[in-house]
Scaffold this motif. Structure first.
Motif, PDB file in Angstrom:
ATOM      1  N   ASP A   1       0.833  -1.192   0.000  1.00 25.25           N
ATOM      2  CA  ASP A   1       0.000   0.000   0.000  1.00 25.25           C
ATOM      3  C   ASP A   1       0.871   1.246   0.000  1.00 25.25           C
ATOM      4  OD1 ASP A   1       1.045  -0.093   2.519  1.00 25.25           O
ATOM      5  OD2 ASP A   1      -0.851  -0.473   3.527  1.00 25.25           O
ATOM      6  N   GLN A   2       2.149   1.056  -0.396  1.00 20.53           N
ATOM      7  CA  GLN A   2       3.126   2.132  -0.470  1.00 20.53           C
ATOM      8  C   GLN A   2       3.448   2.724   0.896  1.00 20.53           C
ATOM      9  OE1 GLN A   2       1.649   4.813  -3.490  1.00 20.53           O
ATOM     10  NE2 GLN A   2       2.435   3.550  -5.134  1.00 20.53           N
ATOM     11  N   LEU A   3       3.116   2.016   1.936  1.00 18.01           N
ATOM     12  CA  LEU A   3       3.530   2.383   3.287  1.00 18.01           C
ATOM     13  C   LEU A   3       4.345   1.243   3.897  1.00 18.01           C
ATOM     14  CD1 LEU A   3       0.262   3.979   4.719  1.00 18.01           C
ATOM     15  CD2 LEU A   3       2.349   5.187   4.089  1.00 18.01           C
ATOM     16  N   VAL A   4       3.786   0.049   3.853  1.00 21.26           N
ATOM     17  CA  VAL A   4       4.436  -1.139   4.393  1.00 21.26           C
ATOM     18  C   VAL A   4       4.069  -2.314   3.490  1.00 21.26           C
ATOM     19  CG1 VAL A   4       4.794  -2.563   6.440  1.00 21.26           C
ATOM     20  CG2 VAL A   4       4.013  -0.212   6.713  1.00 21.26           C
ATOM     21  N   THR A   5       5.029  -3.208   3.242  1.00 23.54           N
ATOM     22  CA  THR A   5       4.736  -4.421   2.485  1.00 23.54           C
ATOM     23  C   THR A   5       4.885  -5.636   3.396  1.00 23.54           C
ATOM     24  OG1 THR A   5       7.000  -4.743   1.694  1.00 23.54           O
ATOM     25  CG2 THR A   5       5.549  -3.338   0.369  1.00 23.54           C
ATOM     26  N   TYR A   6       4.275  -6.734   2.978  1.00 17.54           N
ATOM     27  CA  TYR A   6       4.210  -7.916   3.844  1.00 17.54           C
ATOM     28  C   TYR A   6       4.297  -9.164   2.993  1.00 17.54           C
ATOM     29  CZ  TYR A   6       2.307 -11.041   7.499  1.00 17.54           C
ATOM     30  OH  TYR A   6       2.108 -12.042   8.415  1.00 17.54           O
TER      31      TYR A   6
ATOM     32  N   VAL B   1       4.988 -13.656   3.514  1.00 16.32           N
ATOM     33  CA  VAL B   1       5.270 -14.828   4.345  1.00 16.32           C
ATOM     34  C   VAL B   1       5.838 -15.917   3.457  1.00 16.32           C
ATOM     35  CG1 VAL B   1       4.323 -16.608   5.853  1.00 16.32           C
ATOM     36  CG2 VAL B   1       3.433 -14.273   5.977  1.00 16.32           C
ATOM     37  N   SER B   2       6.981 -16.452   3.861  1.00 17.25           N
ATOM     38  CA  SER B   2       7.620 -17.517   3.092  1.00 17.25           C
ATOM     39  C   SER B   2       8.473 -18.358   4.016  1.00 17.25           C
ATOM     40  CB  SER B   2       8.502 -16.916   1.988  1.00 17.25           C
ATOM     41  OG  SER B   2       9.243 -17.920   1.317  1.00 17.25           O
ATOM     42  N   GLU B   3       8.285 -19.674   3.953  1.00 10.66           N
ATOM     43  CA  GLU B   3       9.102 -20.633   4.700  1.00 10.66           C
ATOM     44  C   GLU B   3       9.137 -20.324   6.198  1.00 10.66           C
ATOM     45  OE1 GLU B   3      12.789 -20.334   2.588  1.00 10.66           O
ATOM     46  OE2 GLU B   3      12.195 -21.879   1.140  1.00 10.66           O
ATOM     47  N   GLY B   4       7.980 -19.965   6.729  1.00 12.46           N
ATOM     48  CA  GLY B   4       7.856 -19.724   8.156  1.00 12.46           C
ATOM     49  C   GLY B   4       8.315 -18.357   8.624  1.00 12.46           C
ATOM     50  N   ILE B   5       8.685 -17.496   7.679  1.00 17.65           N
ATOM     51  CA  ILE B   5       9.197 -16.165   8.026  1.00 17.65           C
ATOM     52  C   ILE B   5       8.269 -15.101   7.452  1.00 17.65           C
ATOM     53  CG2 ILE B   5      11.128 -14.551   7.791  1.00 17.65           C
ATOM     54  CD1 ILE B   5      12.890 -17.106   7.320  1.00 17.65           C
ATOM     55  N   ALA B   6       7.765 -14.238   8.323  1.00 18.92           N
ATOM     56  CA  ALA B   6       6.989 -13.078   7.878  1.00 18.92           C
ATOM     57  C   ALA B   6       7.948 -11.894   7.747  1.00 18.92           C
ATOM     58  CB  ALA B   6       5.888 -12.745   8.876  1.00 18.92           C
ATOM     59  N   THR B   7       7.980 -11.295   6.571  1.00 26.88           N
ATOM     60  CA  THR B   7       8.851 -10.148   6.324  1.00 26.88           C
ATOM     61  C   THR B   7       7.994  -8.903   6.174  1.00 26.88           C
ATOM     62  OG1 THR B   7      10.487 -11.543   5.216  1.00 26.88           O
ATOM     63  CG2 THR B   7      10.630  -9.163   4.844  1.00 26.88           C
ATOM     64  N   ILE B   8       8.187  -7.970   7.095  1.00 32.17           N
ATOM     65  CA  ILE B   8       7.478  -6.693   7.079  1.00 32.17           C
ATOM     66  C   ILE B   8       8.476  -5.623   6.644  1.00 32.17           C
ATOM     67  CG2 ILE B   8       6.171  -5.031   8.452  1.00 32.17           C
ATOM     68  CD1 ILE B   8       5.584  -7.294  10.454  1.00 32.17           C
ATOM     69  N   SER B   9       8.153  -4.904   5.579  1.00 34.72           N
ATOM     70  CA  SER B   9       9.085  -3.918   5.031  1.00 34.72           C
ATOM     71  C   SER B   9       8.475  -2.527   5.025  1.00 34.72           C
ATOM     72  CB  SER B   9       9.479  -4.289   3.595  1.00 34.72           C
ATOM     73  OG  SER B   9      10.097  -5.559   3.542  1.00 34.72           O
TER      74      SER B   9
ATOM     75  N   VAL C   1       3.635 -18.696  10.644  1.00 35.40           N
ATOM     76  CA  VAL C   1       4.767 -17.786  10.868  1.00 35.40           C
ATOM     77  C   VAL C   1       5.476 -18.170  12.159  1.00 35.40           C
ATOM     78  CG1 VAL C   1       5.433 -15.404  11.407  1.00 35.40           C
ATOM     79  CG2 VAL C   1       3.756 -15.868   9.606  1.00 35.40           C
ATOM     80  N   ARG C   2       6.785 -18.391  12.054  1.00 32.81           N
ATOM     81  CA  ARG C   2       7.589 -18.716  13.232  1.00 32.81           C
ATOM     82  C   ARG C   2       8.528 -17.579  13.625  1.00 32.81           C
ATOM     83  NH1 ARG C   2       9.279 -25.067  13.543  1.00 32.81           N
ATOM     84  NH2 ARG C   2       7.178 -25.941  13.240  1.00 32.81           N
ATOM     85  N   VAL C   3       8.932 -16.760  12.660  1.00 33.70           N
ATOM     86  CA  VAL C   3       9.851 -15.655  12.915  1.00 33.70           C
ATOM     87  C   VAL C   3       9.362 -14.436  12.141  1.00 33.70           C
ATOM     88  CG1 VAL C   3      12.237 -14.828  12.735  1.00 33.70           C
ATOM     89  CG2 VAL C   3      11.797 -17.247  13.203  1.00 33.70           C
ATOM     90  N   ILE C   4       9.512 -13.269  12.736  1.00 36.94           N
ATOM     91  CA  ILE C   4       9.106 -12.009  12.107  1.00 36.94           C
ATOM     92  C   ILE C   4      10.353 -11.181  11.825  1.00 36.94           C
ATOM     93  CG2 ILE C   4       7.752  -9.885  12.370  1.00 36.94           C
ATOM     94  CD1 ILE C   4       6.058 -11.497  14.462  1.00 36.94           C
ATOM     95  N   VAL C   5      10.493 -10.744  10.585  1.00 36.45           N
ATOM     96  CA  VAL C   5      11.596  -9.870  10.191  1.00 36.45           C
ATOM     97  C   VAL C   5      11.042  -8.504   9.856  1.00 36.45           C
ATOM     98  CG1 VAL C   5      13.354  -9.397   8.432  1.00 36.45           C
ATOM     99  CG2 VAL C   5      13.110 -11.711   9.364  1.00 36.45           C
ATOM    100  N   LEU C   6      11.612  -7.476  10.451  1.00 39.55           N
ATOM    101  CA  LEU C   6      11.255  -6.092  10.142  1.00 39.55           C
ATOM    102  C   LEU C   6      12.429  -5.452   9.420  1.00 39.55           C
ATOM    103  CD1 LEU C   6       9.330  -3.641  10.439  1.00 39.55           C
ATOM    104  CD2 LEU C   6      10.536  -3.117  12.567  1.00 39.55           C
ATOM    105  N   ARG C   7      12.175  -4.949   8.234  1.00 37.93           N
ATOM    106  CA  ARG C   7      13.217  -4.337   7.422  1.00 37.93           C
ATOM    107  C   ARG C   7      12.651  -3.091   6.747  1.00 37.93           C
ATOM    108  NH1 ARG C   7      12.633  -4.767   2.293  1.00 37.93           N
ATOM    109  NH2 ARG C   7      14.846  -4.561   1.831  1.00 37.93           N
ATOM    110  N   ALA C   8      13.473  -2.433   5.926  1.00 31.63           N
ATOM    111  CA  ALA C   8      13.028  -1.202   5.279  1.00 31.63           C
ATOM    112  C   ALA C   8      13.588  -1.116   3.874  1.00 31.63           C
ATOM    113  CB  ALA C   8      13.459   0.007   6.098  1.00 31.63           C
TER     114      ALA C   8
END
Length: 267
Positions: free
Chosen positions: A3-8, A10-18, A49-56
């Motif tokens: 939504d041009q604010l945050v992307t999301y 999920v792959s191989e048990g990892i949620a990636t929030i950007s 989801v087993r692990v959450i990654v926050l990136r930018a």
């Protein structure tokens, strides 16, 4: 999804929030923070989801609260300390403590500038992987306030270094952060995403209940030592700073704003 604010993703048990406002160094407006919170919640509730990654995305992790948007409030002399307090208690301290206590392991991948409100995103994560160009700072004293809302400083840096970066506004480099234990690993910028993913995959291979209990053990030990109580108490001190700023200038963000912008530009 985007939504041009945050992307999301999920792959191989990892949620990636950007974070996805690279044109403004991922400055945080209220809409971004609300969206970010909803994605943290989605990751927490997803059994896959087993692990959450926050990136930018972009050059910088986050330049902090969006000063241009005045944190979603009009620049006016009509805002009270109570109104500022309610806004920040929910979106700043409230969200950060909520993310810190989500039972799944989380990792922040930080590059470039992580300024003031950026710390409110990185510090709640269980682990931090920093690019070698990462710099962490809280120049909020330039605004006439004693520090950003979520006071992790003393816990993350130790008392004397916490005082130094607050008094001077200078950034802590990735290597310095590694030496004092604020970050877990420092890697070349080009390897940040891959190194973070590798670490997340290693953690995701462990039993989720065991991970949950390990996280609880550490967080609860910090809480026995007073972490959460201290964060909440210092938020009241921060709010007193807003009260002082309001009496001086009518709206908190206007006090020392130019000095704050210069501190950010220097990074």
């Amino acid at each position: 999804m985007s939504d041009q604010l945050v992307t999301y993703e999920v792959s191989e048990g990892i949620a990636t929030i950007s974070l996805d406002r690279p044109d403004v160094a991922n400055a945080q407006n209220p809409e971004l923070l609300d969206r970010l919170d909803s994605l943290w919640t989605a990751a927490a509730d997803d059994p896959d989801v087993r692990v959450i990654v926050l990136r930018a995305n972009g050059k910088h992790f986050s330049s902090g609260h969006d000063l241009a948007a005045s944190s979603g409030r009009a620049r006016s002399d009509k805002w009270t300390v109570a109104e500022v307090y309610e806004f920040e208690a929910r979106r700043y301290v409230g969200y950060s403590l909520k993310w810190r206590n989500i039972p799944k392991p989380s990792i922040a991948a930080v590059q470039g500038a992580c300024i003031a409100g950026g710390l409110l995103l990185a510090w709640p994560c269980d682990l931090i992987v920093a690019a070698d160009n990462a710099k962490f700072s809280d120049p909020v004293v330039a605004m006439g306030i004693g520090g950003v809302e979520y006071h992790g400083h003393t816990w993350e840096l130790g008392a004397r270094l916490a005082k130094e970066i607050l008094f001077t506004g200078r950034p802590v480099t990735a290597e310095e952060a590694l030496r004092v234990g604020m970050v877990n690993r420092v890697v070349p910028l080009a390897e940040l995403d891959a190194a973070t993913r590798q670490l997340a995959s290693e953690i995701a291979s462990k039993h989720p209940f065991a991970l949950r209990m390990a996280k609880r053990a550490v967080n609860q030990t910090l809480d026995v030592q007073g972490f959460t109580t201290a964060v909440q108490s210092v938020f009241d001190i921060h709010s007193l700073g807003h009260g002082h700023a309001i009496t001086e200038a009518g709206f908190p963000v206007l006090v020392g704003l130019e000095g704050m912008k210069k501190s950010i530009a220097a990074q």
